[in-house]
Scaffold this motif. Structure first.
Motif, PDB file in Angstrom:
ATOM      1  N   LEU A 129       0.842  -1.198   0.000  1.00 36.97           N
ATOM      2  CA  LEU A 129       0.000   0.000   0.000  1.00 36.97           C
ATOM      3  C   LEU A 129       0.878   1.249   0.000  1.00 36.97           C
ATOM      4  N   PRO A 130       0.481   2.260  -0.778  1.00 38.07           N
ATOM      5  CA  PRO A 130       1.302   3.464  -0.901  1.00 38.07           C
ATOM      6  C   PRO A 130       1.299   4.322   0.368  1.00 38.07           C
ATOM      7  N   GLN A 131       2.214   5.266   0.389  1.00 39.03           N
ATOM      8  CA  GLN A 131       2.387   6.128   1.561  1.00 39.03           C
ATOM      9  C   GLN A 131       1.181   7.032   1.815  1.00 39.03           C
ATOM     10  N   THR A 132       0.494   7.428   0.756  1.00 36.50           N
ATOM     11  CA  THR A 132      -0.595   8.388   0.915  1.00 36.50           C
ATOM     12  C   THR A 132      -1.880   7.844   0.304  1.00 36.50           C
ATOM     13  N   GLY A 133      -2.991   8.510   0.631  1.00 39.53           N
ATOM     14  CA  GLY A 133      -4.259   8.169   0.003  1.00 39.53           C
ATOM     15  C   GLY A 133      -5.276   7.594   0.964  1.00 39.53           C
ATOM     16  N   VAL A 134      -6.398   7.183   0.386  1.00 40.22           N
ATOM     17  CA  VAL A 134      -7.478   6.526   1.123  1.00 40.22           C
ATOM     18  C   VAL A 134      -7.696   5.161   0.483  1.00 40.22           C
ATOM     19  N   THR A 135      -7.282   4.115   1.168  1.00 38.46           N
ATOM     20  CA  THR A 135      -7.455   2.756   0.675  1.00 38.46           C
ATOM     21  C   THR A 135      -8.771   2.208   1.196  1.00 38.46           C
ATOM     22  N   ILE A 136      -9.625   1.756   0.279  1.00 41.67           N
ATOM     23  CA  ILE A 136     -10.906   1.175   0.660  1.00 41.67           C
ATOM     24  C   ILE A 136     -10.873  -0.328   0.412  1.00 41.67           C
ATOM     25  N   LEU A 137     -11.280  -1.091   1.426  1.00 42.60           N
ATOM     26  CA  LEU A 137     -11.403  -2.536   1.314  1.00 42.60           C
ATOM     27  C   LEU A 137     -12.856  -2.876   0.995  1.00 42.60           C
ATOM     28  N   LEU A 138     -13.063  -3.559  -0.115  1.00 40.74           N
ATOM     29  CA  LEU A 138     -14.399  -3.969  -0.538  1.00 40.74           C
ATOM     30  C   LEU A 138     -14.481  -5.489  -0.630  1.00 40.74           C
ATOM     31  N   GLY A 139     -15.708  -5.994  -0.538  1.00 42.13           N
ATOM     32  CA  GLY A 139     -15.939  -7.425  -0.666  1.00 42.13           C
ATOM     33  C   GLY A 139     -17.146  -7.820   0.156  1.00 42.13           C
ATOM     34  N   PRO A 140     -17.727  -8.992  -0.120  1.00 43.91           N
ATOM     35  CA  PRO A 140     -18.917  -9.427   0.616  1.00 43.91           C
ATOM     36  C   PRO A 140     -18.589  -9.771   2.069  1.00 43.91           C
ATOM     37  N   GLY A 153     -17.627 -11.729   5.218  1.00 46.22           N
ATOM     38  CA  GLY A 153     -16.767 -12.897   5.340  1.00 46.22           C
ATOM     39  C   GLY A 153     -15.599 -12.917   4.382  1.00 46.22           C
ATOM     40  N   ALA A 154     -15.397 -11.835   3.644  1.00 44.61           N
ATOM     41  CA  ALA A 154     -14.312 -11.799   2.653  1.00 44.61           C
ATOM     42  C   ALA A 154     -12.937 -11.681   3.292  1.00 44.61           C
ATOM     43  N   GLY A 155     -12.878 -11.193   4.545  1.00 42.75           N
ATOM     44  CA  GLY A 155     -11.604 -11.035   5.226  1.00 42.75           C
ATOM     45  C   GLY A 155     -11.190  -9.594   5.451  1.00 42.75           C
ATOM     46  N   LYS A 156     -12.094  -8.655   5.179  1.00 40.86           N
ATOM     47  CA  LYS A 156     -11.751  -7.239   5.291  1.00 40.86           C
ATOM     48  C   LYS A 156     -11.366  -6.860   6.729  1.00 40.86           C
ATOM     49  N   THR A 189     -10.459  -8.828   9.172  1.00 40.46           N
ATOM     50  CA  THR A 189      -9.241  -9.538   9.581  1.00 40.46           C
ATOM     51  C   THR A 189      -8.001  -8.857   9.027  1.00 40.46           C
ATOM     52  N   LEU A 190      -8.058  -8.392   7.785  1.00 37.71           N
ATOM     53  CA  LEU A 190      -6.912  -7.690   7.207  1.00 37.71           C
ATOM     54  C   LEU A 190      -6.634  -6.395   7.962  1.00 37.71           C
ATOM     55  N   LEU A 191      -7.674  -5.638   8.264  1.00 39.03           N
ATOM     56  CA  LEU A 191      -7.482  -4.402   9.030  1.00 39.03           C
ATOM     57  C   LEU A 191      -6.846  -4.689  10.382  1.00 39.03           C
ATOM     58  N   ARG A 192      -7.386  -5.674  11.087  1.00 40.11           N
ATOM     59  CA  ARG A 192      -6.885  -6.019  12.418  1.00 40.11           C
ATOM     60  C   ARG A 192      -5.447  -6.547  12.352  1.00 40.11           C
ATOM     61  N   THR A 193      -5.132  -7.263  11.293  1.00 40.89           N
ATOM     62  CA  THR A 193      -3.779  -7.776  11.128  1.00 40.89           C
ATOM     63  C   THR A 193      -2.792  -6.643  10.896  1.00 40.89           C
ATOM     64  N   LEU A 194      -3.158  -5.704  10.052  1.00 39.14           N
ATOM     65  CA  LEU A 194      -2.291  -4.554   9.796  1.00 39.14           C
ATOM     66  C   LEU A 194      -2.044  -3.745  11.062  1.00 39.14           C
ATOM     67  N   HIS A 195      -3.069  -3.670  11.920  1.00 36.80           N
ATOM     68  CA  HIS A 195      -2.971  -2.881  13.150  1.00 36.80           C
ATOM     69  C   HIS A 195      -2.339  -3.671  14.301  1.00 36.80           C
ATOM     70  N   SER A 206     -12.644  -0.276   5.582  1.00 36.09           N
ATOM     71  CA  SER A 206     -13.557  -1.211   4.928  1.00 36.09           C
ATOM     72  C   SER A 206     -14.951  -0.608   4.866  1.00 36.09           C
ATOM     73  N   THR A 207     -15.697  -0.963   3.833  1.00 38.49           N
ATOM     74  CA  THR A 207     -17.090  -0.518   3.708  1.00 38.49           C
ATOM     75  C   THR A 207     -17.844  -1.453   2.779  1.00 38.49           C
ATOM     76  N   HIS A 208     -19.161  -1.540   3.007  1.00 43.12           N
ATOM     77  CA  HIS A 208     -20.039  -2.246   2.068  1.00 43.12           C
ATOM     78  C   HIS A 208     -20.689  -1.267   1.094  1.00 43.12           C
ATOM     79  N   ASN A 209     -20.541   0.019   1.390  1.00 40.21           N
ATOM     80  CA  ASN A 209     -21.225   1.063   0.644  1.00 40.21           C
ATOM     81  C   ASN A 209     -20.391   1.443  -0.588  1.00 40.21           C
TER      82      ASN A 209
END
Length: 234
Positions: free
Chosen positions: A28-39, A41-44, A46-52, A184-187
């Protein structure tokens, strides 16, 4: 990408013998707004929690940029956790933990309460706020320390349009002030409004990653195309 903010190499997360995430290879780049999408149970999450650092990595490596401090991160959960204290005390608490003098911490807390429209409720018990007010308070409590990276897990999932607009305004302002956002968002509409880049996930894996304009205009995978059309993706 010359110097990514964070790189994941073959990262896996397991719980009770089940793989929840991975293998994930992502930079992931140094700047910006990264959005995690997916249905669901996709793992969004878990990925956020893992990064943190909230999930233990079973295998693989996560490497942050050398000048990045893990102390300069904040996380806003889908269901905000309120301290059983006043609105003001909730905003003062992270400041005091950081060693900020009480008078200065209270002044900044009152400023943030005004910015989120809770200036008349600073002495109200935070758990008694509405859902939208709690989420704004949780976001302000995270942003008051000006984190380098802000993680958000579906922060507007249960909010109405007005509250969602207020949250998005706060996020846009934070990004303008150089806070890196990973969310992450569903929207899909919200993703289109906020994203600079998109991670599309399915079954605990990253199926597609790239600039937001490319993802929304010409998704590469049939699963992403189906998701954007509102179809059920399994």
């Amino acid at each position: 990408m010359a110097h990514p903010l964070v790189s994941l190499q073959a990262v896996r997360v397991r719980k009770r013998g089940q793989i929840l995430l991975g293998p994930v290879d992502l930079a992931l780049p140094q700047t910006g707004v990264t959005i995690l999408l997916g249905p669901n149970g996709a793992g969004k999450t878990t990925l956020l929690r893992t990064l943190h650092g909230l999930e233990r990595v079973a295998s693989g490596q996560i490497a942050w940029a050398q000048d990045h401090s893990l102390d300069a991160q904040a996380f806003v959960f889908q269901t905000p956790v309120m301290m059983r204290r006043s609105v003001l005390a909730n905003l003062v608490y992270p400041q005091r933990l950081a060693g900020i003098p009480k008078s200065h911490a209270e002044a900044e807390a009152k400023d943030w309460a005004h910015r989120i429209g809770l200036q008349d409720q600073v002495q109200q018990s935070a758990p008694r706020l509405s859902g939208g007010e709690k989420q704004k308070l949780a976001l302000a409590r995270a942003l008051i320390r000006a984190p380098h990276v802000l993680f958000l897990d579906e922060p507007c999932a249960s909010l109405d349009g007005a509250a969602t607009r207020e949250i998005e305004t706060l996020l846009t302002d934070a990004h303008t002030q150089s806070t890196r956002i990973i969310m992450s968002t569903h929207n899909i509409g919200q993703a289109r409004r906020l994203a600079s880049d998109v991670v599309f996930m399915l079954d605990g894996k990253v199926l597609e990653y790239g600039p937001a304009t490319t993802f929304f205009e010409a998704p590469k995978t049939p699963q992403a195309r189906a998701f954007l059309q509102g179809d059920i993706v399994e």
